[in-house]
Write an enzyme that holds these catalytic residues in place. Structure first.
Site, short mmCIF file in Angstrom:
data_model
loop_
_atom_site.label_atom_id
_atom_site.label_comp_id
_atom_site.label_asym_id
_atom_site.label_seq_id
_atom_site.Cartn_x
_atom_site.Cartn_y
_atom_site.Cartn_z
N GLU A 140 -9.34 6.60 18.92
CA GLU A 140 -9.19 6.01 19.73
C GLU A 140 -9.51 4.22 20.14
OE1 GLU A 140 -9.28 7.68 23.51
OE2 GLU A 140 -8.15 5.69 24.78
N GLU A 141 -10.94 3.56 20.02
CA GLU A 141 -11.32 3.13 19.34
C GLU A 141 -11.39 2.67 18.32
OE1 GLU A 141 -15.33 0.48 19.35
OE2 GLU A 141 -15.69 2.68 19.96
N VAL A 142 -10.71 1.16 18.22
CA VAL A 142 -9.41 0.16 17.29
C VAL A 142 -10.68 0.60 15.64
CG1 VAL A 142 -8.30 -1.67 16.69
CG2 VAL A 142 -7.78 -0.75 19.02
N ASN A 192 0.59 -1.11 0.11
CA ASN A 192 0.40 0.19 -0.05
C ASN A 192 0.74 1.27 0.09
OD1 ASN A 192 -2.90 -0.48 -0.06
ND2 ASN A 192 -2.16 -1.58 1.08
N GLU A 252 -7.60 -1.99 -2.58
CA GLU A 252 -6.72 -1.14 -1.09
C GLU A 252 -6.25 -0.38 -2.51
OE1 GLU A 252 -6.59 -3.55 2.46
OE2 GLU A 252 -4.98 -3.50 1.59
N GLU A 304 -5.71 -5.40 -4.31
CA GLU A 304 -5.87 -5.08 -5.13
C GLU A 304 -6.69 -3.59 -5.06
OE1 GLU A 304 -7.21 -7.81 -8.04
OE2 GLU A 304 -5.24 -8.93 -7.56
N ASN A 317 -6.73 4.79 8.05
CA ASN A 317 -6.30 3.44 8.44
C ASN A 317 -6.73 2.69 7.11
OD1 ASN A 317 -5.13 1.48 9.37
ND2 ASN A 317 -6.95 0.66 10.59
N HIS A 331 -7.94 -1.07 5.68
CA HIS A 331 -8.18 -2.18 6.88
C HIS A 331 -8.73 -3.39 5.98
CE1 HIS A 331 -8.90 -4.48 9.95
NE2 HIS A 331 -10.37 -5.11 9.90
N MET A 339 0.41 -2.18 12.16
CA MET A 339 0.17 -3.63 13.13
C MET A 339 0.15 -3.38 14.92
SD MET A 339 -1.57 -4.40 10.39
CE MET A 339 -2.05 -6.41 10.83
C1 GAR Z 1 -3.24 -4.41 4.10
O1 GAR Z 1 -4.31 -5.76 3.93
C2 GAR Z 1 -3.79 -3.53 5.25
O2 GAR Z 1 -5.74 -3.87 4.79
C3 GAR Z 1 -3.40 -4.87 6.34
O3 GAR Z 1 -2.41 -5.30 6.23
C4 GAR Z 1 -1.72 -5.65 4.98
C5 GAR Z 1 -0.60 -4.76 4.57
O4 GAR Z 1 0.04 -4.95 3.72
N1 GAR Z 1 -4.02 -4.30 7.38
C6 GAR Z 1 -4.31 -4.21 8.69
O5 GAR Z 1 -4.64 -6.04 9.23
C7 GAR Z 1 -4.74 -3.89 10.02
N2 GAR Z 1 -5.66 -4.35 10.48
P1 GAR Z 1 1.43 -4.19 2.65
O6 GAR Z 1 1.63 -3.85 3.86
O7 GAR Z 1 1.38 -5.02 2.07
O8 GAR Z 1 0.37 -2.22 2.66
#
Ligand code: GAR
Length: 191
Positions: A140-142, A14, A172, A170, A105, A107, A88
């Protein structure tokens, strides 16, 4: 242009798409800094190869110490907003309150379903027929901040965690840069 920091923990696919977007002459973003909490993460090297300053701040066991180090680096570079791109770690309220509507973010689920770090696995286990990705502001809330954009992905009977996550990524990769641009524009024109 708005000064952007990208936080990562892994491969940074990303992040690469955000860097590509910001390299567009008409972009409203400058990616000033990449911060990663894992020294071995591939994304650090990938950012540097693209000429972006990338630093590792290991998370250690004290969240306040960790966030304080991050904060100092952000302030030094006059960062306007933050993109969490596969970062993470959970940020404390103390940190998120300093950046209200200034942290976004990505997700890998259709929030509010399947919050947390195993979103793709949870969606498969639940047997849903559609899932997707969500870009949202961080509070604040995840995984509960205001939703900015979502894209849908169909779950096929033969999907496993890997194939489904690839399809979600893809989406994202096309959605997150657009969202970064919208947020940057709103910041640049409100200054
Ligand atoms: C992504 O798919 C993102 O949505 C996810 O981690 C991946 C990172 O991929 N994020 C989470 O799960 C957050 N809770 P990348 O390092 O190749 O971008």
């Amino acid at each position: 242009r708005a000064n952007v920091a990208v936080f990562i923990s892994g491969t940074g696919s990303n992040m690469i798409n955000l860097i590509n977007q910001a390299s567009n002459p008409s972009s409203h973003c400058t990616i000033r800094l990449v911060i990663c909490n894992k020294p071995e993460a591939k994304g650090l090297e990938r950012a540097r190869e693209r000429g972006i300053e990338a630093i590792c701040i290991p998370h250690g066991d004290d969240r306040h110490v960790f966030e304080n180090k991050i904060y100092q680096e952000l302030i030094k570079r006059d960062i306007d907003f933050i993109c969490l791109a596969g970062f993470m770690r959970i940020l404390t309220g103390e940190f998120t309150q300093k950046w209200v509507n200034r942290i976004i973010n990505i997700h890998p689920s259709l929030l509010p379903s399947f919050k947390g770090k195993d979103a793709v696995k949870l969606a498969l286990e639940a047997g849903v027929k559609v899932t997707g990705c969500t870009a949202h502001f961080v509070s604040e809330e995840v995984d509960a901040g205001k939703i900015i954009a979502q894209e849908v992905v169909a779950v096929e009977d033969n999907d496993d965690e890997k194939t489904l996550h690839t399809k979600i990524q893809e989406k994202e990769h096309s959605m997150f840069p657009k969202v970064m641009e919208i947020v940057a524009k709103s910041i640049v024109f409100s200054i």
